[in-house]
Motif scaffolding. Structure first.
Motif: not given
Ligand SMILES: [Zn+2]
Length: 203
Positions: A13-15, A37, A46, A52-53, A56, A59-60, A196
């Motif tokens: 989940t990190r980018w 992103t 992302r 995909d989004a 992330w 997680d953020n 992603a």
């Protein structure tokens, strides 16, 4: 829906923010992470696809796990991302953002609510109230405000390469940093696996 949730949890989940070469201190890193992103001008984004989004964003902290993510939310995120980038251009010695460029930030400010919290030591903080993307984006405004008061805001810049505009934190003593990273400027993600999921090949 259950199957979807399991798959999301299993995915990274990190980018990129965890691998930034010039990371901002927390919590300012959250703004840097959002700006980064996408790889401009035509690289992976992302925030282009909700599947995909979503992991992330959760997680953020930009949406709650149970919140709904609409196409309008994604558009707002992308608009806010570019508004932030426009503001950071000024930190980099460029022109001030235009009214139109600032508008997404004002949209967030007008629609959001901040809530005061007191921790066990009696420290008071302000956090966004709500679970949706538009509500959680208020957190980024609060982070901006604090960074502007502390002075760290001026060190968050975007790369001077017009084709790059990657956000970086300038730790140089004279605040004179101009480039994201000479070795890979404008080529952040091209050599990196796009982690992603690319589910919709027809996009
Ligand atoms: Zn660059």
């Amino acid at each position: 829906m259950d199957e979807y949730d399991e798959r999301v949890v299993a995915e990274p989940t990190r980018w990129l923010a965890d691998e930034e070469s010039k990371p901002a201190p927390e919590p300012l890193l959250r703004i840097q992470a959002l700006v980064n992103t996408v790889e401009l001008p035509t690289g992976p984004d992302r925030l282009a696809d909700p599947d995909d989004a979503r992991p992330w964003l959760i997680d953020n902290g930009l949406m709650a796990a149970e919140a709904y993510l609409s196409d309008a939310d994604l558009q707002l995120l992308r608009d806010v991302r570019e508004a932030l980038r426009a503001v950071l251009v000024r930190n980099s010695g460029g022109p001030a953002p235009t009214e139109a460029q600032c508008k997404p930030l004002r949209t967030v400010a007008a629609g959001g609510v901040a809530r005061a919290e007191v921790d066990a030591d009696g420290n008071v903080g302000l956090v966004a109230a709500g679970d949706s993307v538009p509500e959680r984006l208020v957190d980024l405004l609060l982070i901006m405000r604090d960074a502007q008061r502390h002075g760290s805001w001026a060190r968050l810049k975007v790369c001077g390469n017009d084709e790059c505009r990657w956000a970086f934190y300038d730790r140089s003593r004279n605040h004179g940093g101009t480039w994201c990273e000479m070795s890979s400027c404008g080529n952040k993600l091209k050599n990196r696996e796009f982690r992603a999921r690319r589910k919709k090949a027809n996009r």
